[in-house]
Design an enzyme around this catalytic site. Structure first.
Site, PDB file in Angstrom:
ATOM      1  N   CYS A  30     -27.441  11.108  17.459  1.00  0.00           N
ATOM      2  CA  CYS A  30     -26.456  10.886  16.596  1.00  0.00           C
ATOM      3  C   CYS A  30     -26.252   9.605  16.080  1.00  0.00           C
ATOM      4  CB  CYS A  30     -25.013  11.395  17.383  1.00  0.00           C
ATOM      5  SG  CYS A  30     -23.614  11.223  16.231  1.00  0.00           S
ATOM      6  N   TYR A  75       5.310   5.347  14.374  1.00  0.00           N
ATOM      7  CA  TYR A  75       4.245   6.164  14.871  1.00  0.00           C
ATOM      8  C   TYR A  75       3.342   5.078  15.477  1.00  0.00           C
ATOM      9  CZ  TYR A  75       6.056   9.285  11.296  1.00  0.00           C
ATOM     10  OH  TYR A  75       7.116  10.154  10.527  1.00  0.00           O
ATOM     11  N   CYS A 134      -4.380   7.768   6.402  1.00  0.00           N
ATOM     12  CA  CYS A 134      -5.529   8.325   6.713  1.00  0.00           C
ATOM     13  C   CYS A 134      -5.572   9.291   5.588  1.00  0.00           C
ATOM     14  CB  CYS A 134      -6.038   8.632   8.061  1.00  0.00           C
ATOM     15  SG  CYS A 134      -4.881  10.136   8.544  1.00  0.00           S
TER      16      CYS A 134
END
Length: 485
Positions: free
Chosen positions: A193, A345, A442
């Protein structure tokens, strides 16, 4: 039944509501025009928008429609008549199956262009805001940039058509890798990977080989059987290393044998942990993490600060790019040392602690109590004494009483989950009326939706896309909002 790769592609994209019949619609010789939301390519047929998977702008293809709506269609390529001149060979042998890096065949410069376009399109279409974007900030590293990967064991790995034709019946089907997109029960066995630097691949392959040699049972996702279930590898920029093995049930002899092998084979492991997960899902956040060897945490260093990361701690998975993102957040806040800053958050308080030296006080709010403890620990480790972290549901606690207790915010930084902020949180921000809101997201689509709601009192001054995930369509975005005078 073992599905072939080509059969999977058809089955994956042809799903619709149960019991609903549909006509086979094929469009021939269609040129792909653009890239739209969620990385899907876009074209038009007879005036109707068609979203296409596994194609690039400039490709000429025959398309099979898999979803037919009044306003749009979704389709997959049946045949390529002409390939886009922007196509490049993917560098990973698992590209066709693994869903981790879907844009490997698109040059990085083109990836950045489409990410920036994704942000501005969302702000104009959803946010109803036309603002010129700063150029997207490229990632310094486009390979081996992740600091955390999660792998799944399987006793019935995905088999390609070629493997089916040549493999003997008794061939081992165990694998350790990633879920195939759209198939919760199918895992592609990963040899190498390109997302996480070594010794990530070495560790994964060593564990798999040891388990096969010693007849360990790999997990069966459908039957919910097997001993080895998941593997998590976390790394830091300072070469600290956490490895977590997750077992389906306890077998002390087998567990200790494989953990002992791992400790001896890789003495550089800083933190070696394990968990027992007998549940039907793979979530580890409600499990007890047990220490086998080393410390129960690793330390990430960022711009002179230390951040303690446990097995469940949230941290931006691209450490190098995260530092650049946090510096931009600090730039947008333009703090002079007298401000009260709210960090919504806050997670483990990374941004809060990063900006604390430049503010009077930083108040972090987070729903996960364990994350709040990590945030407080990070403040103590760095001798930061002007932070306050509060655990609770943002919807419930961010109200007038909270603001009276902790002081009215001059600046709010918010970095919510992909779903964005709840309407009640937005209403409370409008009532608090901080001078600036720095919105990190995001998901530019939900960010744009929230910006539209905040436009009642705020105007967008700057948007800055940041590429945290090369070779994917995902893009982070920072928006600076200032209260209207």
């Amino acid at each position: 039944m073992i599905l072939l790769k080509t059969e999977f592609l058809c089955n994956f994209v042809q799903k619709e509501k149960l019991g609903r019949k549909r006509k086979n619609i094929v469009h021939q010789n269609v040129r792909i025009e653009d890239i739209g939301a969620e990385g899907k390519s876009v074209t038009r047929v007879n005036g109707q928008v068609v979203f296409v998977s596994k194609a690039l702008p400039g490709d000429v293809v025959d398309l099979k429609v898999t979803k037919n709506k009044k306003s749009y269609q979704e389709a997959i390529p049946l045949k390529f008549h002409e390939y886009s001149n922007m196509r490049i060979p993917p560098f990973c042998s698992h590209f066709d199956l693994c869903g981790g890096c879907k844009w490997q065949d698109l040059p990085y410069e083109e990836q950045l262009k489409y990410k920036e376009k994704q942000v501005t399109d969302n702000f104009e279409r959803i946010g109803k805001v036309k603002v010129e974007s700063r150029p997207v900030l490229p990632s310094e590293y486009t390979k081996y940039y992740r600091n955390k990967l999660e792998f799944t064991f399987t006793n019935f790995r995905w088999l390609t058509e070629e493997e089916l034709n040549i493999m003997p019946k008794e061939k081992n089907l165990n694998g350790l890798g990633f879920h195939i997109p759209g198939r919760w029960d199918k895992i592609v066995d990963v040899e190498h990977c390109y997302l996480q630097r070594e010794p990530s691949n070495e560790i994964r392959n060593a564990i798999k080989d040891f388990a096969v040699r010693h007849n360990y049972t790999f997990f069966d996702l459908r039957k919910q059987t097997g001993f080895l279930r998941n593997l998590v590898i976390r790394t830091t920029s300072t070469d600290e290393l956490m490895v977590i093995l997750i077992f389906y049930y306890e077998d002390q002899e087998k567990r200790e044998r494989i953990l002992h092998y791992l400790a001896n084979q890789f003495p550089q492991i800083t933190s070696q942990m394990y968990m027992i997960n007998p549940k039907a899902n793979d979530s580890i956040y409600d499990l007890e993490a047990k220490l086998y060897n080393g410390r129960d945490y690793i330390i990430e260093k960022m711009d002179g600060l230390d951040f303690k990361l446990g097995p469940k701690s949230f941290f931006q998975t691209n450490s190098f790019q995260a530092l650049r993102l946090y510096k931009l957040v600090l730039e947008f806040t333009a703090l002079n040392g007298n401000e009260i800053v709210y960090d919504l958050y806050t997670g483990t308080g990374t941004i809060a602690n990063f900006i604390a030296p430049y503010a009077q006080k930083v108040v972090g709010i987070e729903s996960v109590p364990e994350a709040v403890k990590d945030a407080e620990t990070n403040s103590r480790m760095n001798n930061i004494d002007n932070t306050v972290f509060v655990a609770g549901d943002m919807i419930e606690i961010l109200d007038g009483q909270f603001i009276h207790q902790y002081g009215a915010p001059d600046v709010v930084i918010t970095d919510p989950p992909r779903a964005g902020m709840h309407k009640k949180v937005i209403q409370n921000l409008l009532a608090a009326e901080p001078e600036k809101i720095v919105y990190v997201s995001c998901n530019p689509a939900t960010q744009s939706r929230d910006v539209n709601l905040l436009s009642e009192k705020y105007s967008v001054k700057i948007i800055q896309p940041v590429d945290m995930f090369p070779h994917t369509y995902h893009v982070e975005n920072i928006a600076l909002l200032e209260v209207r005078q």
